[in-house]
Design a protein around this motif. Sequence first.
Motif, mmCIF file in Angstrom:
data_model
loop_
_atom_site.group_PDB
_atom_site.id
_atom_site.type_symbol
_atom_site.label_atom_id
_atom_site.label_comp_id
_atom_site.label_asym_id
_atom_site.label_seq_id
_atom_site.Cartn_x
_atom_site.Cartn_y
_atom_site.Cartn_z
ATOM 1 N N ILE A 174 22.558 -2.066 56.535
ATOM 2 C CA ILE A 174 23.889 -1.460 56.487
ATOM 3 C C ILE A 174 23.838 0.064 56.431
ATOM 4 N N ARG A 175 22.797 0.611 55.823
ATOM 5 C CA ARG A 175 22.673 2.073 55.778
ATOM 6 C C ARG A 175 22.535 2.641 57.183
ATOM 7 N N ARG A 176 21.677 2.039 57.982
ATOM 8 C CA ARG A 176 21.481 2.513 59.350
ATOM 9 C C ARG A 176 22.730 2.287 60.199
ATOM 10 N N ILE A 177 23.402 1.173 59.985
ATOM 11 C CA ILE A 177 24.646 0.917 60.721
ATOM 12 C C ILE A 177 25.681 1.982 60.369
ATOM 13 N N TRP A 178 25.811 2.285 59.077
ATOM 14 C CA TRP A 178 26.790 3.282 58.627
ATOM 15 C C TRP A 178 26.464 4.656 59.196
ATOM 16 N N LEU A 179 25.201 5.054 59.100
ATOM 17 C CA LEU A 179 24.794 6.375 59.605
ATOM 18 C C LEU A 179 24.991 6.486 61.111
ATOM 19 N N ALA A 180 24.694 5.420 61.840
ATOM 20 C CA ALA A 180 24.809 5.456 63.298
ATOM 21 C C ALA A 180 26.253 5.543 63.768
ATOM 22 N N ASP A 198 18.905 -3.686 52.965
ATOM 23 C CA ASP A 198 18.948 -2.435 52.203
ATOM 24 C C ASP A 198 19.318 -2.697 50.757
ATOM 25 N N TRP A 199 18.670 -1.942 49.876
ATOM 26 C CA TRP A 199 19.026 -1.851 48.459
ATOM 27 C C TRP A 199 19.439 -0.401 48.255
ATOM 28 N N LEU A 200 20.712 -0.164 48.050
ATOM 29 C CA LEU A 200 21.215 1.211 48.085
ATOM 30 C C LEU A 200 21.858 1.639 46.775
ATOM 31 N N LEU A 201 21.662 2.925 46.468
ATOM 32 C CA LEU A 201 22.464 3.590 45.454
ATOM 33 C C LEU A 201 23.335 4.606 46.183
ATOM 34 N N ILE A 202 24.638 4.455 46.032
ATOM 35 C CA ILE A 202 25.600 5.338 46.705
ATOM 36 C C ILE A 202 26.096 6.346 45.686
ATOM 37 N N ARG A 203 25.989 7.611 46.037
ATOM 38 C CA ARG A 203 26.502 8.663 45.143
ATOM 39 C C ARG A 203 27.403 9.572 45.964
ATOM 40 N N VAL A 204 28.687 9.547 45.625
ATOM 41 C CA VAL A 204 29.667 10.347 46.346
ATOM 42 C C VAL A 204 29.908 11.643 45.582
ATOM 43 N N MET A 205 29.726 12.772 46.273
ATOM 44 C CA MET A 205 29.971 14.093 45.715
ATOM 45 C C MET A 205 31.096 14.754 46.496
ATOM 46 N N PRO A 206 31.660 15.843 45.976
ATOM 47 C CA PRO A 206 32.804 16.457 46.666
ATOM 48 C C PRO A 206 32.539 16.786 48.128
ATOM 49 N N ASP A 207 31.311 17.189 48.457
ATOM 50 C CA ASP A 207 31.031 17.598 49.840
ATOM 51 C C ASP A 207 29.878 16.820 50.466
ATOM 52 N N GLU A 208 29.525 15.684 49.879
ATOM 53 C CA GLU A 208 28.374 14.939 50.397
ATOM 54 C C GLU A 208 28.430 13.486 49.943
ATOM 55 N N ILE A 209 27.921 12.608 50.797
ATOM 56 C CA ILE A 209 27.745 11.201 50.436
ATOM 57 C C ILE A 209 26.259 10.890 50.568
ATOM 58 N N ALA A 210 25.635 10.540 49.460
ATOM 59 C CA ALA A 210 24.212 10.212 49.475
ATOM 60 C C ALA A 210 24.046 8.703 49.422
ATOM 61 N N LEU A 211 23.300 8.171 50.387
ATOM 62 C CA LEU A 211 22.946 6.753 50.392
ATOM 63 C C LEU A 211 21.441 6.678 50.160
ATOM 64 N N ALA A 212 21.064 6.530 48.911
ATOM 65 C CA ALA A 212 19.649 6.545 48.548
ATOM 66 C C ALA A 212 19.067 5.149 48.662
ATOM 67 N N ALA A 213 17.987 5.027 49.427
ATOM 68 C CA ALA A 213 17.329 3.740 49.612
ATOM 69 C C ALA A 213 16.434 3.446 48.417
ATOM 70 N N LEU A 214 16.635 2.304 47.798
ATOM 71 C CA LEU A 214 15.800 1.832 46.706
ATOM 72 C C LEU A 214 15.026 0.602 47.174
ATOM 73 N N ASP A 215 14.066 0.185 46.374
ATOM 74 C CA ASP A 215 13.468 -1.124 46.623
ATOM 75 C C ASP A 215 14.100 -2.115 45.649
#
Length: 261
Positions: A174-180, A198-215
Amino acid sequence: MPTKSREKRLPPLRELQRRFAAGLFEPQDVPRQGLILAAGIEPALRVGIYTNNWRQGVREALALIYPVAERLVGTEYFASLADDYRSLHHSTRGDLHYVGAAFPAFLRTQFANGPYAYLADVAALEWAIEDARRAALVEALSPDALRDTPPEQYAQLHFKLHPAARLSHSPFPIRRIWLANQPKHEAVETVRLDAGGDWLLIRVMPDEIALAALDEAGYAFAAALGQSSALGEAAALALAIDAAFDVGATLRQLFVLGALR
């Protein structure tokens, strides 16, 4: 002023409101004669104005929350899905933000075990981002908060996930689908659905969305912290999944992402 006989024929206000609301979804339940004046427009057509506005409002709200899902299925089919969803999931809140909360579950039922089963997980990722966005300005916990804590007490520490952080897991990429499918994504990328999950941690900031890949172990660790487990308990859970799990490195990653409070 209405006569007493006329008053007896009028339903209570609550019942009239219920029937009007039902008429937004089921036209045959529209209150008509004596309850809605024609005044040049038939009662059903009058209610139809509200029905159309509500239909379009839900379509537009869902499209704003789920732009990737809309892009994947096409605008016309997405509008059809939105209409089906609207008929099954009536909003109980005045804020349109929440009207799409059950959309991933709706898609999961709609496409269960079929070739489009991945759409529900993509939508769940989009909802996590949208819901987390509302808390993007909340201050995160700094690593300095541990400065005065003796190391021997670390195992008893409790953390919370930042309100703008979410966890999302899927057997699909889903991370790759979202980014693409982001507007600023330059390269045209073909994503294979069998490329792994994907095992993801999503962190939304005012000017950025981080999708951090976890195991899997890192995901379990973060999830346990988010459920108020002590640091030692969360570490033990992760180590049971992967004996080589690096507790310190993952905790540092969570701090860097501003994922803790």
